[in-house]
Design a protein around this motif. Sequence first.
Motif, PDB file in Angstrom:
ATOM      1  N   UNK A 138       0.837  -1.206   0.000  1.00 57.24           N
ATOM      2  CA  UNK A 138       0.000   0.000   0.000  1.00 57.24           C
ATOM      3  C   UNK A 138       0.872   1.255   0.000  1.00 57.24           C
ATOM      4  N   UNK A 139       1.922   1.244   0.819  1.00 53.08           N
ATOM      5  CA  UNK A 139       2.815   2.397   0.888  1.00 53.08           C
ATOM      6  C   UNK A 139       3.558   2.586  -0.427  1.00 53.08           C
ATOM      7  N   UNK A 140       3.945   1.486  -1.049  1.00 50.58           N
ATOM      8  CA  UNK A 140       4.656   1.569  -2.322  1.00 50.58           C
ATOM      9  C   UNK A 140       3.752   2.122  -3.404  1.00 50.58           C
ATOM     10  N   UNK A 141       2.483   1.784  -3.387  1.00 48.89           N
ATOM     11  CA  UNK A 141       1.529   2.313  -4.366  1.00 48.89           C
ATOM     12  C   UNK A 141       1.409   3.829  -4.238  1.00 48.89           C
ATOM     13  N   UNK A 142       1.383   4.320  -3.005  1.00 49.84           N
ATOM     14  CA  UNK A 142       1.317   5.766  -2.778  1.00 49.84           C
ATOM     15  C   UNK A 142       2.545   6.457  -3.354  1.00 49.84           C
ATOM     16  N   UNK A 143       3.704   5.891  -3.109  1.00 46.30           N
ATOM     17  CA  UNK A 143       4.947   6.476  -3.625  1.00 46.30           C
ATOM     18  C   UNK A 143       4.977   6.429  -5.147  1.00 46.30           C
ATOM     19  N   UNK A 144       4.496   5.355  -5.715  1.00 46.60           N
ATOM     20  CA  UNK A 144       4.465   5.219  -7.182  1.00 46.60           C
ATOM     21  C   UNK A 144       3.651   6.341  -7.818  1.00 46.60           C
ATOM     22  N   UNK A 145       2.592   6.776  -7.145  1.00 47.63           N
ATOM     23  CA  UNK A 145       1.753   7.871  -7.646  1.00 47.63           C
ATOM     24  C   UNK A 145       2.408   9.220  -7.395  1.00 47.63           C
ATOM     25  N   UNK A 146       2.936   9.416  -6.180  1.00 49.88           N
ATOM     26  CA  UNK A 146       3.434  10.736  -5.781  1.00 49.88           C
ATOM     27  C   UNK A 146       4.816  11.072  -6.335  1.00 49.88           C
ATOM     28  N   UNK A 147       5.647  10.068  -6.573  1.00 50.89           N
ATOM     29  CA  UNK A 147       7.010  10.339  -7.029  1.00 50.89           C
ATOM     30  C   UNK A 147       7.065  11.102  -8.343  1.00 50.89           C
ATOM     31  N   UNK A 148       6.410  10.660  -9.427  1.00 48.67           N
ATOM     32  CA  UNK A 148       6.494  11.419 -10.675  1.00 48.67           C
ATOM     33  C   UNK A 148       5.906  12.818 -10.561  1.00 48.67           C
ATOM     34  N   UNK A 149       4.871  12.988  -9.725  1.00 48.79           N
ATOM     35  CA  UNK A 149       4.305  14.322  -9.519  1.00 48.79           C
ATOM     36  C   UNK A 149       5.351  15.250  -8.892  1.00 48.79           C
ATOM     37  N   UNK A 150       6.027  14.763  -7.879  1.00 48.79           N
ATOM     38  CA  UNK A 150       7.016  15.582  -7.177  1.00 48.79           C
ATOM     39  C   UNK A 150       8.197  15.922  -8.072  1.00 48.79           C
ATOM     40  N   UNK A 151       8.682  14.934  -8.815  1.00 46.96           N
ATOM     41  CA  UNK A 151       9.806  15.189  -9.712  1.00 46.96           C
ATOM     42  C   UNK A 151       9.420  16.176 -10.806  1.00 46.96           C
ATOM     43  N   UNK A 152       8.206  16.058 -11.325  1.00 48.97           N
ATOM     44  CA  UNK A 152       7.745  16.987 -12.360  1.00 48.97           C
ATOM     45  C   UNK A 152       7.646  18.409 -11.819  1.00 48.97           C
ATOM     46  N   UNK A 153       7.152  18.545 -10.583  1.00 47.83           N
ATOM     47  CA  UNK A 153       7.041  19.874  -9.978  1.00 47.83           C
ATOM     48  C   UNK A 153       8.417  20.500  -9.807  1.00 47.83           C
TER      49      UNK A 153
END
Length: 241
Positions: free
Chosen positions: A137-152
Amino acid sequence: MSRLSRSVSVFVIFAIAGCTQSQTDGFGFVARQNTGFETQVAHYDVVALTDQTAHLDVLMQDVVRKSTRKGIAMGAAVGCGLTVLSASNAQNCVAGALVGGATGGIMGHAAGKRDVARRVELVSANALTKSIRKTNDQMETITIDLPRSLAAQDIELADLAREKAKGNISADAYDERLNQVRAERQKLVEALTMTAAQAKAATKNLEHATAQGQTGLDWHMSATNQLARDVASARSQITLF
């Protein structure tokens, strides 16, 4: 002018103004020009993401602990002829051997022979399942949030580079923020690298338990293997510049 016409006109004006003041990163983030909004978004996201990866690391440590073979008197259990390892039967075996001497050992061996078809429980499969699911579950959250953060962050640095080219900010100010982004990303890389190593270690633990005779760990090994791949994939998305 009718109320409807005035409403449409106002909407068009706001829409045009919005187009001239913002850009999107393709993930739903809007970076405002010259307001510092993109800096706030990038900083907040990476701070939150750093906490998420730290939590993932803690969860993965729990998986490693629960996948580690129980260290309870393997030699004593083998000496008693037991095939089911648990805290209770190992202690009973040792106690019986102390009280009954050789007779206790013989009886223990006979009891072990009768239980030969039972599983060798080196790890708690149920407890491990719960830990792996939390980690997933935690890995799924990171999978979603990581590209958003890097793009920002990428948007922010691109904006800062343009401002530097225009002479609106100094090269030192740009380099300072660039170094901050590098440091933030390095923390993420280190946490994900450690987590991937732990996932591999958990898989090896489970393989060892299986080799020792425990059954029913196929899903667990598959899950920890997949976790290692998912974490490595997330790590590969991070550019350190």
